[in-house]
Each structure stands twice: as structure tokens, then as C-alpha cells.
Write an enzyme that holds these catalytic residues in place. Structure first.
Site, mmCIF file in Angstrom:
data_model
loop_
_atom_site.group_PDB
_atom_site.id
_atom_site.type_symbol
_atom_site.label_atom_id
_atom_site.label_comp_id
_atom_site.label_asym_id
_atom_site.label_seq_id
_atom_site.Cartn_x
_atom_site.Cartn_y
_atom_site.Cartn_z
ATOM 1 C CD GLU A 86 -1.873 -2.328 1.442
ATOM 2 O OE1 GLU A 86 -0.705 -2.643 1.757
ATOM 3 O OE2 GLU A 86 -2.813 -3.146 1.422
ATOM 4 C CG HIS A 136 -9.858 -8.665 5.194
ATOM 5 N ND1 HIS A 136 -9.519 -9.962 4.909
ATOM 6 C CD2 HIS A 136 -8.765 -7.917 4.897
ATOM 7 C CE1 HIS A 136 -8.288 -10.017 4.458
ATOM 8 N NE2 HIS A 136 -7.804 -8.780 4.443
#
Length: 331
Positions: A86, A136
């Protein structure tokens, strides 16, 4: 965290004279949320060749299929996968350097408004999905709301997602666009097929009422609306507001509603401590202290990592919200 990035090298000049585009819904189709996002990305890339999409798995459509067909239509030079990193994705977007907080948010400020990040929009899924567990299913929006220079946008439905995403991509400021995973396929509505934009930092009263104001965003709006419907059966009139943009947020709309109802309830999936609901509560108490009939109520996630098996106990459910509505009105 970031699932993909949509980036335009500078604000599209053709939008300068007419910043908001609205079209009749007569030409529309029934879409779920991920399809509406996919349509918005197609429009953004078709309308400006300086727009790119890159990130984890976006080349073949992404885990949630939001980028399906983009690489085939616009080519692998504009739609491409990146390594599972990321920091590298965001750093490359800003440079096309490190990361969102230290560079993207401050780029325009430290250049004396000479430069910006060229319309950087970071799309990322968030929130409960029924089986995401402690990694998540998180809702980290409040972390980024604490960073001046960023905008944070969260849609509640497919129609909202398309219009808000196009506005985010065409905004010269860096925008974090959080997409509720729970709604990718579950939420379906008529979405205009044309290019249209919805204004950022403008909340929407989606249900009018007189006894209590409820404020939320994203997937939580549908849960709160169910609680409002049940409260109506007990004679309680609830006003429901979708904030849509968390930073900068529309204080005036929320204030006007609370001055009318005298009560406020905020609900979000993120943990209650340090959640954005605390900022809303503090601001409204400052503005409406003498008008409040009861303490501000917050119905939020728990101060624990997001559990897998015990997700129903963690989430701010309809019944939790309904109980808080009743206790606040009867205070």
C-alpha cells in the site's frame, strides 16, 4: 488498505464553469453498488485521458469486481496491477513521496498552493461483511479525519457512490473514498447512466422527523433507517441524516436538525472511543447546548478488535439503536 487508485493529473478544465452535473433519471438502469462504482470509473477514464487506475488486482477486475473491463477498454498503460504494498501504491500516485498523511495531505499546503496531488482518489473497502474478521471488517475512517488536507467520503448506495466518486476524482484535493463491502452486491437501485456529480461536504436529510436527529454514513444508514421505522410505530418521529462527507463535514445541516428536535444520536461501526461520532457530538454540544433536551447518544462498535464469530455482538444493530432512541427521547 488501498484497493485501487483513480488519479487525474490536474483538475479537468471542462468542469470549471459547471462543477455539478445533474441528469434526469429517465435514462437509468438498476445497478448494485460495485457496478455503479465501475460505471463511474469508466466515465472518469473516458472523459480525461490523464486518469489512471492502479492497485492490487485491479487489472483483472479486483476482488470485488469494481474495475472489471477497465484494462480491456483503456489498456494496460492506464489500468495495471501493483505489488502488494500500500505504501508503494500511494507513493507512486503522489509522485506520477511517502504516503497519505505525511505527503498527500500536506502537498498543497507546503507548496503555498502552487501544487496539489493532481486529483488523487484512494478507493478502499471498509466495514463489516459477515465474515471479514479483525482485519477485513475494520472501519478506520476516523484515523484519516484527523489529518488536515484530506477529504473522507463514504457513500450509502449505488446512486450516491457513482456521483460522489466522480466528484472525488475531479476534486483537486486528495480524497479517501471508503466503499462499504456489505453493500457491494446487496444494495441495488436505479442509477443514471450519464455522467453526473454529487457535491462533497453536503449532508442529506433522507428522513424528516421532529423528536430526535440520527446521523450516520455508509452501510449504517440502512440499519438506522430500520430503527427509525420501528420507532415510528411507538410514536417517535426520527430525522435521519446521511453525512456522506466526513471531512469537511456539513455542520450546518446537522445543527439545524438538532435545533429542531433537541436530541442527537450518532451511529457508526468503528469503535466508540475516538470514533468520528465523538467529533460530531462535541461540535453539536458547542453549537446547540441550550437547545439539547438529553445527552448526545452514540451507538457504535465496541473498543475491541473486530471479532469474527461474535460479529453480531460487536455491531451497532437495529435493536441497539432503537433502545438508544427510546432512552434519549424519554430522558
Amino acid at each position: 488498505m488501498a484497493s485501487s487508485l483513480a488519479r487525474s493529473l490536474k483538475k479537468i478544465s471542462s468542469h470549471a464553469s459547471s462543477p455539478w452535473r445533474y441528469f434526469s433519471t429517465s435514462s437509468s438502469s438498476s445497478l448494485n453498488l460495485y457496478s455503479a462504482i465501475n460505471q463511474a470509473l469508466h466515465i472518469a477514464m473516458d472523459s480525461d485521458p490523464r486518469t489512471y487506475v492502479f492497485g492490487e488486482d485491479v487489472g483483472f477486475g479486483g476482488v470485488f469486481r469494481c474495475t472489471t473491463g477497465l484494462a480491456d477498454r483503456f489498456g494496460k498503460d492506464r489500468v495495471f496491477n501493483t505489488p502488494l504494498c500500500e505504501q508503494g501504491i500511494v507513493g507512486f500516485a503522489i509522485g506520477l513521496a511517502a504516503m497519505i498523511v505525511n505527503e498527500a495531505a500536506k502537498f498543497r499546503y507546503r507548496s503555498g498552493n502552487q501544487f496539489n496531488c493532481g486529483g488523487l482518489t484512494i478507493r478502499t473497502p471498509y466495514g463489516a461483511v459477515g465474515h471479514g474478521g479483525h482485519y477485513h471488517s475494520q472501519s478506520p475512517e476516523a484515523f484519516f479525519c484527523h489529518v488536515p488536507g484530506l477529504k473522507v467520503v463514504i457513500p450509502r448506495s449505488p446512486k450516491q457512490a457513482k456521483g460522489l466518486l466522480l466528484s472525488s476524482i475531479r476534486d483537486p484535493n486528495p480524497v479517501l473514498f471508503f466503499e462499504p463491502k456489505w453493500l457491494y452486491r446487496l444494495s441495488v437501485e436505479e442509477v443514471p447512466e450519464h455522467d453526473y456529480m454529487l457535491p462533497l461536504s453536503e449532508a442529506e436529510v433522507i428522513r424528516e422527523g421532529s423528536d430526535i436527529t440520527l446521523v450516520g454514513w455508509g452501510a449504517q444508514l440502512s440499519v438506522m433507517e430500520q430503527a427509525c421505522i420501528d420507532a415510528q410505530k411507538d410514536g417517535i418521529s426520527c430525522e435521519l441524516i446521511d453525512l456522506k462527507t466526513l471531512i469537511p463535514w456539513d455542520k450546518e445541516t446537522v445543527e439545524a436538525s438538532v435545533r429542531k428536535t433537541g436530541r442527537l444520536l450518532i451511529s457508526h461501526e468503528a469503535p466508540i472511543t475516538g470514533g468520528f461520532g465523538a467529533e460530531i457530538s462535541a461540535s453539536i454540544v458547542e453549537r446547540c447546548f441550550l437547545r439539547l433536551e438529553a445527552p448526545v447518544s452514540r451507538v457504535c462498535g465496541l473498543d475491541t478488535p473486530f471479532p469474527l464469530v461474535f460479529e453480531p455482538f460487536y455491531l451497532p444493530t437495529k435493536n441497539k439503536i432503537l433502545d438508544a432512541i427510546k432512552s434519549t427521547v424519554n430522558y
